[in-house]
Design a protein around this motif. Structure first.
Motif, PDB file in Angstrom:
ATOM      1  N   UNK A  89       8.289  22.879  -1.566  1.00 17.07           N
ATOM      2  CA  UNK A  89       6.881  22.772  -1.946  1.00 17.07           C
ATOM      3  C   UNK A  89       6.746  22.352  -3.399  1.00 17.07           C
ATOM      4  N   UNK A  90       5.853  21.398  -3.637  1.00 15.27           N
ATOM      5  CA  UNK A  90       5.474  20.982  -4.982  1.00 15.27           C
ATOM      6  C   UNK A  90       3.979  21.184  -5.128  1.00 15.27           C
ATOM      7  N   UNK A  91       3.558  21.975  -6.117  1.00 14.17           N
ATOM      8  CA  UNK A  91       2.143  22.191  -6.391  1.00 14.17           C
ATOM      9  C   UNK A  91       1.805  21.588  -7.750  1.00 14.17           C
ATOM     10  N   UNK A  92       0.694  20.867  -7.826  1.00 17.99           N
ATOM     11  CA  UNK A  92       0.311  20.174  -9.059  1.00 17.99           C
ATOM     12  C   UNK A  92      -1.097  20.587  -9.452  1.00 17.99           C
ATOM     13  N   UNK A  93      -1.227  21.072 -10.683  1.00 11.67           N
ATOM     14  CA  UNK A  93      -2.504  21.544 -11.208  1.00 11.67           C
ATOM     15  C   UNK A  93      -2.831  20.771 -12.498  1.00 11.67           C
ATOM     16  N   UNK A  94      -3.635  19.745 -12.456  1.00 10.72           N
ATOM     17  CA  UNK A  94      -4.330  19.229 -11.324  1.00 10.72           C
ATOM     18  C   UNK A  94      -4.350  17.718 -11.387  1.00 10.72           C
ATOM     19  N   UNK A  95      -4.906  17.024 -10.408  1.00 11.75           N
ATOM     20  CA  UNK A  95      -4.874  15.572 -10.311  1.00 11.75           C
ATOM     21  C   UNK A  95      -5.379  14.883 -11.577  1.00 11.75           C
ATOM     22  N   UNK A  96      -6.490  15.363 -12.121  1.00 11.39           N
ATOM     23  CA  UNK A  96      -7.109  14.709 -13.265  1.00 11.39           C
ATOM     24  C   UNK A  96      -6.273  14.743 -14.534  1.00 11.39           C
ATOM     25  N   UNK A  97      -5.244  15.601 -14.584  1.00 13.35           N
ATOM     26  CA  UNK A  97      -4.403  15.707 -15.777  1.00 13.35           C
ATOM     27  C   UNK A  97      -3.120  14.886 -15.679  1.00 13.35           C
ATOM     28  N   UNK A  98      -2.884  14.255 -14.533  1.00 13.61           N
ATOM     29  CA  UNK A  98      -1.721  13.379 -14.404  1.00 13.61           C
ATOM     30  C   UNK A  98      -1.990  12.096 -15.187  1.00 13.61           C
ATOM     31  N   UNK A  99      -1.044  11.683 -15.986  1.00 14.12           N
ATOM     32  CA  UNK A  99      -1.193  10.477 -16.798  1.00 14.12           C
ATOM     33  C   UNK A  99      -0.934   9.243 -15.929  1.00 14.12           C
ATOM     34  N   UNK A 100      -2.008   8.543 -15.608  1.00 13.19           N
ATOM     35  CA  UNK A 100      -1.879   7.326 -14.803  1.00 13.19           C
ATOM     36  C   UNK A 100      -2.251   6.078 -15.582  1.00 13.19           C
ATOM     37  N   UNK A 101      -2.175   6.165 -16.911  1.00 11.53           N
ATOM     38  CA  UNK A 101      -2.604   5.051 -17.762  1.00 11.53           C
ATOM     39  C   UNK A 101      -1.767   3.797 -17.557  1.00 11.53           C
ATOM     40  N   UNK A 161      -6.813   7.086 -10.698  1.00 16.55           N
ATOM     41  CA  UNK A 161      -6.858   8.216  -9.766  1.00 16.55           C
ATOM     42  C   UNK A 161      -6.483   7.757  -8.355  1.00 16.55           C
ATOM     43  N   UNK A 162      -6.950   6.576  -7.964  1.00 19.19           N
ATOM     44  CA  UNK A 162      -6.633   6.055  -6.632  1.00 19.19           C
ATOM     45  C   UNK A 162      -5.132   5.831  -6.475  1.00 19.19           C
ATOM     46  N   UNK A 163      -4.509   5.220  -7.475  1.00 18.28           N
ATOM     47  CA  UNK A 163      -3.076   4.962  -7.420  1.00 18.28           C
ATOM     48  C   UNK A 163      -2.282   6.260  -7.425  1.00 18.28           C
ATOM     49  N   UNK A 164      -2.685   7.200  -8.274  1.00 17.77           N
ATOM     50  CA  UNK A 164      -1.970   8.474  -8.344  1.00 17.77           C
ATOM     51  C   UNK A 164      -2.028   9.187  -6.994  1.00 17.77           C
ATOM     52  N   UNK A 165      -3.212   9.237  -6.370  1.00 20.50           N
ATOM     53  CA  UNK A 165      -3.362   9.923  -5.089  1.00 20.50           C
ATOM     54  C   UNK A 165      -2.432   9.325  -4.041  1.00 20.50           C
ATOM     55  N   UNK A 166      -2.365   8.002  -4.010  1.00 22.94           N
ATOM     56  CA  UNK A 166      -1.505   7.340  -3.013  1.00 22.94           C
ATOM     57  C   UNK A 166      -0.018   7.517  -3.337  1.00 22.94           C
ATOM     58  N   UNK A 167       0.331   7.427  -4.620  1.00 21.50           N
ATOM     59  CA  UNK A 167       1.731   7.532  -5.006  1.00 21.50           C
ATOM     60  C   UNK A 167       2.268   8.948  -4.850  1.00 21.50           C
ATOM     61  N   UNK A 168       1.407   9.955  -4.985  1.00 24.91           N
ATOM     62  CA  UNK A 168       1.839  11.334  -4.744  1.00 24.91           C
ATOM     63  C   UNK A 168       2.295  11.493  -3.298  1.00 24.91           C
ATOM     64  N   UNK A 169       1.600  10.824  -2.386  1.00 24.34           N
ATOM     65  CA  UNK A 169       2.008  10.898  -0.979  1.00 24.34           C
ATOM     66  C   UNK A 169       3.372  10.229  -0.789  1.00 24.34           C
ATOM     67  N   UNK A 170       3.589   9.102  -1.459  1.00 20.57           N
ATOM     68  CA  UNK A 170       4.888   8.439  -1.378  1.00 20.57           C
ATOM     69  C   UNK A 170       5.989   9.324  -1.956  1.00 20.57           C
ATOM     70  N   UNK A 171       5.677  10.031  -3.049  1.00 19.49           N
ATOM     71  CA  UNK A 171       6.643  10.955  -3.647  1.00 19.49           C
ATOM     72  C   UNK A 171       7.010  12.061  -2.658  1.00 19.49           C
TER      73      UNK A 171
END
Length: 229
Positions: free
Chosen positions: A86-98, A108-118
């Motif tokens: 299990x990997x828990x991430x708190x939270x999406x908005x703090x992930x650096x996707x610059x 945010x769109x890319x991060x959401x999709x790439x997290x699924x690939x991860x």
């Protein structure tokens, strides 16, 4: 085993939350006794280790990129004697996707999709917290919709399961002892259901078992026990 990437809370606050869950005490009690009594420090630490032990690893580095998160996952696999599940991430908005897009929506769109690939590459379940868009005057006591996630519809598209959490009695004193969990999306079954759990404001602990729904309490036949669903 699990890894919690806590980009919002520093390690001291994470430890305090762990102790709250393990010992059912308030954060104020932990902080007060920690400052005054070395014996309490040892007791808090030992109880937390007993309850969570090597099952819970924490990374409290802020501003992680997707590459950083995957590297932290690899490191956790090396450190843990248990298979990491299990990997828990708190939270999406703090992930650096610059580095992914110039716009916030695109990031945010890319991060959401790439997290699924991860999740697929690492063979993990991922719990990804995200903030919701609130209407004026909304205090967190109202049900959410599948479109409530802030910034991007890609969050709903990428998720296998989408849960919405709200506290129906928030700010109402003794009535603020419930937290409701909506099943907004479910790839493996039905959605549209809401489960309600007891929420202990004193310790911030959520009970493991859902409360019975009064609307689904069946009247017993003669000689039978009352059955609750």
């Amino acid at each position: 085993g699990s890894l919690w990437c806590s980009m919002e809370q520093p390690s001291a606050q994470v430890f305090e939350r762990y102790v709250q869950m393990a010992m059912q005490v308030t954060g104020e009690e932990i902080e007060t006794q920690w400052q005054r009594d070395p014996i309490s420090r040892k007791a808090f630490t030992e109880q937390m280790i007993l309850e969570l032990g090597e099952h819970a690893l924490t990374c409290d580095v802020s501003g992680l990129t997707l590459t950083d998160i995957e590297q932290a996952t690899e490191l956790a696999k090396q450190k843990s004697t248990l298979p990491l599940a299990l990997l828990a991430i708190d939270y999406l908005g703090l992930i650096d996707g610059s580095d992914l897009d110039r716009t916030l929506y695109g990031q945010v769109s890319r991060v959401a999709r790439e997290i699924k690939n991860l999740a697929k590459r690492q063979e993990l379940a991922v719990i990804l917290l995200c903030q919701v868009s609130r209407q004026h005057g909304d205090d967190g006591s109202q049900p959410l919709t599948i479109n409530s996630a802030r910034e991007s519809g890609a969050i709903e598209e990428a998720a296998d399961f989408l849960l919405g959490l709200y506290r129906p009695g928030i700010g109402k004193g003794d009535d603020d002892d419930r937290i409701s969990v909506q099943i907004l999306k479910n790839r493996k079954g039905s959605d549209g259901h809401t489960l309600t759990y007891r929420f202990h404001r004193r310790t911030l602990v959520i009970d493991k078992d859902a409360l019975a729904d009064p609307a689904r309490v069946m009247e017993p036949a003669e000689g039978e026990w009352r059955q609750q669903w």
